[in-house]
Write a protein that holds these residues in place. Structure first.
Motif, PDB file in Angstrom:
ATOM      1  N   GLY A   8       0.794  -1.214   0.000  1.00  0.00           N
ATOM      2  CA  GLY A   8       0.000   0.000   0.000  1.00  0.00           C
ATOM      3  C   GLY A   8       0.829   1.269   0.000  1.00  0.00           C
ATOM      4  O   GLY A   8       0.439   2.284  -0.590  1.00  0.00           O
ATOM      5  N   ASP A   9       2.013   1.203   0.645  1.00  0.00           N
ATOM      6  CA  ASP A   9       2.840   2.411   0.790  1.00  0.00           C
ATOM      7  C   ASP A   9       3.729   2.680  -0.423  1.00  0.00           C
ATOM      8  O   ASP A   9       4.002   3.835  -0.758  1.00  0.00           O
ATOM      9  CB  ASP A   9       3.718   2.298   2.041  1.00  0.00           C
ATOM     10  N   ASP A  10       4.201   1.623  -1.087  1.00  0.00           N
ATOM     11  CA  ASP A  10       5.152   1.789  -2.178  1.00  0.00           C
ATOM     12  C   ASP A  10       4.408   2.047  -3.485  1.00  0.00           C
ATOM     13  O   ASP A  10       4.237   1.163  -4.324  1.00  0.00           O
ATOM     14  CB  ASP A  10       6.030   0.546  -2.301  1.00  0.00           C
ATOM     15  N   THR A  11       3.966   3.282  -3.659  1.00  0.00           N
ATOM     16  CA  THR A  11       3.211   3.634  -4.869  1.00  0.00           C
ATOM     17  C   THR A  11       4.127   4.090  -6.004  1.00  0.00           C
ATOM     18  O   THR A  11       3.679   4.181  -7.149  1.00  0.00           O
ATOM     19  CB  THR A  11       2.192   4.742  -4.554  1.00  0.00           C
ATOM     20  N   GLN A  12       5.384   4.363  -5.719  1.00  0.00           N
ATOM     21  CA  GLN A  12       6.287   4.886  -6.740  1.00  0.00           C
ATOM     22  C   GLN A  12       6.771   3.826  -7.712  1.00  0.00           C
ATOM     23  O   GLN A  12       7.058   4.129  -8.879  1.00  0.00           O
ATOM     24  CB  GLN A  12       7.496   5.559  -6.064  1.00  0.00           C
ATOM     25  N   SER A  13       6.878   2.578  -7.245  1.00  0.00           N
ATOM     26  CA  SER A  13       7.418   1.528  -8.110  1.00  0.00           C
ATOM     27  C   SER A  13       6.337   0.790  -8.894  1.00  0.00           C
ATOM     28  O   SER A  13       6.640  -0.152  -9.628  1.00  0.00           O
ATOM     29  CB  SER A  13       8.220   0.526  -7.271  1.00  0.00           C
ATOM     30  N   ARG A  14       5.105   1.206  -8.770  1.00  0.00           N
ATOM     31  CA  ARG A  14       4.021   0.572  -9.521  1.00  0.00           C
ATOM     32  C   ARG A  14       4.039   0.985 -10.985  1.00  0.00           C
ATOM     33  O   ARG A  14       4.490   2.074 -11.321  1.00  0.00           O
ATOM     34  CB  ARG A  14       2.666   0.966  -8.936  1.00  0.00           C
ATOM     35  N   GLU A  15       3.463   0.116 -11.816  1.00  0.00           N
ATOM     36  CA  GLU A  15       3.310   0.420 -13.242  1.00  0.00           C
ATOM     37  C   GLU A  15       1.835   0.338 -13.613  1.00  0.00           C
ATOM     38  O   GLU A  15       1.181  -0.688 -13.376  1.00  0.00           O
ATOM     39  CB  GLU A  15       4.104  -0.573 -14.081  1.00  0.00           C
ATOM     40  N   VAL A  16       1.293   1.394 -14.172  1.00  0.00           N
ATOM     41  CA  VAL A  16      -0.106   1.397 -14.595  1.00  0.00           C
ATOM     42  C   VAL A  16      -0.257   0.519 -15.841  1.00  0.00           C
ATOM     43  O   VAL A  16       0.425   0.729 -16.844  1.00  0.00           O
ATOM     44  CB  VAL A  16      -0.588   2.827 -14.899  1.00  0.00           C
ATOM     45  N   ILE A  17      -1.151  -0.473 -15.762  1.00  0.00           N
ATOM     46  CA  ILE A  17      -1.410  -1.324 -16.931  1.00  0.00           C
ATOM     47  C   ILE A  17      -2.812  -1.120 -17.486  1.00  0.00           C
ATOM     48  O   ILE A  17      -3.116  -1.562 -18.603  1.00  0.00           O
ATOM     49  CB  ILE A  17      -1.176  -2.814 -16.617  1.00  0.00           C
ATOM     50  N   ASP A  18      -3.683  -0.452 -16.718  1.00  0.00           N
ATOM     51  CA  ASP A  18      -5.040  -0.193 -17.202  1.00  0.00           C
ATOM     52  C   ASP A  18      -5.599   0.978 -16.393  1.00  0.00           C
ATOM     53  O   ASP A  18      -5.379   1.056 -15.182  1.00  0.00           O
ATOM     54  CB  ASP A  18      -5.920  -1.431 -17.027  1.00  0.00           C
ATOM     55  N   GLU A  19      -6.300   1.861 -17.075  1.00  0.00           N
ATOM     56  CA  GLU A  19      -6.916   2.984 -16.378  1.00  0.00           C
ATOM     57  C   GLU A  19      -8.071   3.493 -17.218  1.00  0.00           C
ATOM     58  O   GLU A  19      -7.952   3.636 -18.436  1.00  0.00           O
ATOM     59  CB  GLU A  19      -5.906   4.095 -16.117  1.00  0.00           C
ATOM     60  N   PHE A  20      -9.184   3.778 -16.574  1.00  0.00           N
ATOM     61  CA  PHE A  20     -10.361   4.278 -17.284  1.00  0.00           C
ATOM     62  C   PHE A  20     -11.281   4.949 -16.274  1.00  0.00           C
ATOM     63  O   PHE A  20     -11.150   4.768 -15.053  1.00  0.00           O
ATOM     64  CB  PHE A  20     -11.104   3.146 -18.003  1.00  0.00           C
ATOM     65  N   THR A  21     -12.216   5.724 -16.778  1.00  0.00           N
ATOM     66  CA  THR A  21     -13.208   6.405 -15.958  1.00  0.00           C
ATOM     67  C   THR A  21     -14.590   5.883 -16.315  1.00  0.00           C
ATOM     68  O   THR A  21     -14.938   5.768 -17.497  1.00  0.00           O
ATOM     69  CB  THR A  21     -13.142   7.928 -16.170  1.00  0.00           C
ATOM     70  N   ILE A  22     -15.368   5.547 -15.291  1.00  0.00           N
ATOM     71  CA  ILE A  22     -16.725   5.048 -15.495  1.00  0.00           C
ATOM     72  C   ILE A  22     -17.688   6.229 -15.362  1.00  0.00           C
ATOM     73  O   ILE A  22     -17.744   6.876 -14.312  1.00  0.00           O
ATOM     74  CB  ILE A  22     -17.074   3.957 -14.464  1.00  0.00           C
ATOM     75  N   PRO A  23     -18.439   6.541 -16.411  1.00  0.00           N
ATOM     76  CA  PRO A  23     -19.370   7.680 -16.346  1.00  0.00           C
ATOM     77  C   PRO A  23     -20.469   7.448 -15.318  1.00  0.00           C
ATOM     78  O   PRO A  23     -20.649   6.339 -14.794  1.00  0.00           O
ATOM     79  CB  PRO A  23     -19.941   7.743 -17.769  1.00  0.00           C
ATOM     80  N   ILE A  24     -21.217   8.499 -15.042  1.00  0.00           N
ATOM     81  CA  ILE A  24     -22.317   8.371 -14.089  1.00  0.00           C
ATOM     82  C   ILE A  24     -23.345   7.370 -14.603  1.00  0.00           C
ATOM     83  O   ILE A  24     -23.519   7.184 -15.803  1.00  0.00           O
ATOM     84  CB  ILE A  24     -22.980   9.731 -13.798  1.00  0.00           C
ATOM     85  N   ARG A  25     -23.967   6.687 -13.643  1.00  0.00           N
ATOM     86  CA  ARG A  25     -25.070   5.763 -13.916  1.00  0.00           C
ATOM     87  C   ARG A  25     -24.705   4.722 -14.962  1.00  0.00           C
ATOM     88  O   ARG A  25     -25.471   4.399 -15.870  1.00  0.00           O
ATOM     89  CB  ARG A  25     -26.323   6.545 -14.325  1.00  0.00           C
ATOM     90  N   HIS A  85      -1.665  -8.035  -8.497  1.00  0.00           N
ATOM     91  CA  HIS A  85      -1.777  -6.644  -8.914  1.00  0.00           C
ATOM     92  C   HIS A  85      -2.645  -5.869  -7.919  1.00  0.00           C
ATOM     93  O   HIS A  85      -3.371  -6.456  -7.120  1.00  0.00           O
ATOM     94  CB  HIS A  85      -2.376  -6.541 -10.313  1.00  0.00           C
ATOM     95  N   VAL A  86      -2.579  -4.561  -7.993  1.00  0.00           N
ATOM     96  CA  VAL A  86      -3.385  -3.685  -7.151  1.00  0.00           C
ATOM     97  C   VAL A  86      -4.374  -2.936  -8.024  1.00  0.00           C
ATOM     98  O   VAL A  86      -4.042  -2.488  -9.133  1.00  0.00           O
ATOM     99  CB  VAL A  86      -2.502  -2.691  -6.366  1.00  0.00           C
ATOM    100  N   CYS A  87      -5.599  -2.795  -7.522  1.00  0.00           N
ATOM    101  CA  CYS A  87      -6.623  -2.021  -8.207  1.00  0.00           C
ATOM    102  C   CYS A  87      -7.051  -0.869  -7.302  1.00  0.00           C
ATOM    103  O   CYS A  87      -7.345  -1.083  -6.122  1.00  0.00           O
ATOM    104  CB  CYS A  87      -7.823  -2.900  -8.548  1.00  0.00           C
ATOM    105  N   ARG A  88      -7.079   0.320  -7.862  1.00  0.00           N
ATOM    106  CA  ARG A  88      -7.512   1.519  -7.132  1.00  0.00           C
ATOM    107  C   ARG A  88      -8.815   2.041  -7.728  1.00  0.00           C
ATOM    108  O   ARG A  88      -8.937   2.181  -8.946  1.00  0.00           O
ATOM    109  CB  ARG A  88      -6.448   2.606  -7.190  1.00  0.00           C
ATOM    110  N   THR A 121      -7.926   2.277 -11.692  1.00  0.00           N
ATOM    111  CA  THR A 121      -6.540   2.111 -12.126  1.00  0.00           C
ATOM    112  C   THR A 121      -6.031   0.758 -11.656  1.00  0.00           C
ATOM    113  O   THR A 121      -6.231   0.392 -10.489  1.00  0.00           O
ATOM    114  CB  THR A 121      -5.634   3.213 -11.548  1.00  0.00           C
ATOM    115  N   VAL A 122      -5.406   0.007 -12.560  1.00  0.00           N
ATOM    116  CA  VAL A 122      -4.813  -1.285 -12.220  1.00  0.00           C
ATOM    117  C   VAL A 122      -3.295  -1.155 -12.349  1.00  0.00           C
ATOM    118  O   VAL A 122      -2.787  -0.658 -13.362  1.00  0.00           O
ATOM    119  CB  VAL A 122      -5.326  -2.409 -13.143  1.00  0.00           C
ATOM    120  N   TYR A 123      -2.590  -1.606 -11.305  1.00  0.00           N
ATOM    121  CA  TYR A 123      -1.137  -1.468 -11.248  1.00  0.00           C
ATOM    122  C   TYR A 123      -0.458  -2.834 -11.204  1.00  0.00           C
ATOM    123  O   TYR A 123      -0.894  -3.743 -10.469  1.00  0.00           O
ATOM    124  CB  TYR A 123      -0.712  -0.727  -9.973  1.00  0.00           C
TER     125      TYR A 123
END
Length: 279
Positions: free
Chosen positions: A27-44, A55-58, A247-249
């Motif tokens: 949880g603390d080491d956010t600098q060494s992560r690599e983003v492999i997927d990222e998107f925004t879900i619209p309302i509703r 992997h970590v998902c935020r 975001t998936v790291y």
């Protein structure tokens, strides 16, 4: 006069212990992560996506408070999915950092471990409200019709149904959710209540995938839930709705160390159905 005392949890044992040092490092080491997927879900709306094991998902707010309804399945066998009721018993009714999200029988193993939560300090408010709820479940068009006489196609159940169809799943695969960022509790009559979401832009909730996951998230049509959705006085709170970002790291191998995917309990019985020795 008797004094109130905190009752011990019904479910205890070493299987519920977590390596807090390990998950703190993730949880603390956010600098060494690599983003492999990222998107925004619209309302509703809703979207499904893969979260590979290790992997970590935020999930994060974008421009305002918003509740998200989360479903999880094992990517290879969707019969194994998130079990909200058992998670309430093994962890808590409202989850946060170091709590685990458990799967259904006969698998019964952690699907994910929470490693980051910017609302962890919210605690319990003056009315008994807490965040990240497993008490309630997704809103749906059936209860909307039953309570308000309204047909509405963008409740969380419907959003999740549309999200998982491309993965070969159907309405019958949608299950009880984790209500991310949702503030809820039980009132003096033991009735479920919902409060205004306390999240602010940039707040996030992170989980570490303990197995290969298919995740799906709905941006609740109630938005921040500051307005009632059902019954007398309810209205369409579209102005209270905001998108959510996912975001998936990928994590570095040295951070994972000797981590292994959790196994299921080694139950070898047959539920009393095997032949008895005297038969």
């Amino acid at each position: 006069m008797t004094q109130n005392r905190l009752q011990e949890a019904a479910y205890q044992g070493p299987a519920l212990e977590v390596d807090r040092d390990f998950y703190s490092r993730i949880g603390d080491d956010t600098q060494s992560r690599e983003v492999i997927d990222e998107f925004t879900i619209p309302i509703r709306s809703g979207q499904a996506w893969d979260v590979p094991a290790g992997h970590v998902c935020r999930i994060s707010t974008v421009d305002g408070p918003q509740v998200g309804d989360l479903n999880l399945w094992n990517r290879r066998d969707p019969r194994e999915h998130f079990w909200a009721a058992r998670t309430r018993q093994l962890q808590a009714a409202h989850v946060s950092t170091f709590d685990r999200l458990w799967s259904t029988l006969p698998f019964l193993r952690p699907m994910a471990t929470i490693v980051g939560d910017t609302l962890a300090g919210y605690g319990t408010d003056s009315e008994g409200g807490r965040v990240h709820d497993t008490l309630g479940t997704r809103c749906d068009p059936y209860v909307s019709q039953m309570l308000s006489g309204v047909d509405f196609d963008y409740h969380c159940h419907s959003n999740l149904v549309r999200a998982i169809l491309p993965y070969g799943l159907t309405e019958f695969d949608v299950h009880d959710v984790l209500n991310v960022f949702q503030c809820t509790g039980l009132n003096g009559n033991d009735e479920y209540f919902m409060k205004t979401c306390p999240a602010r832009p940039g707040d996030h909730f992170e989980f570490f995938a303990e197995q290969d996951l298919l995740a799906a998230l709905s941006t609740c049509p109630g938005g921040d839930l500051s307005a009632p959705m059902f019954g007398d006085g309810s209205s369409d709170p579209v102005e209270n709705c905001h998108p959510l970002k996912v975001t998936v790291y990928r994590l570095p191998e040295d951070l994972l160390g000797e981590w292994e995917q959790p196994s299921s309990p080694n139950y070898r019985g047959a539920h009393g159905l095997k032949p008895q020795p005297w038969a």
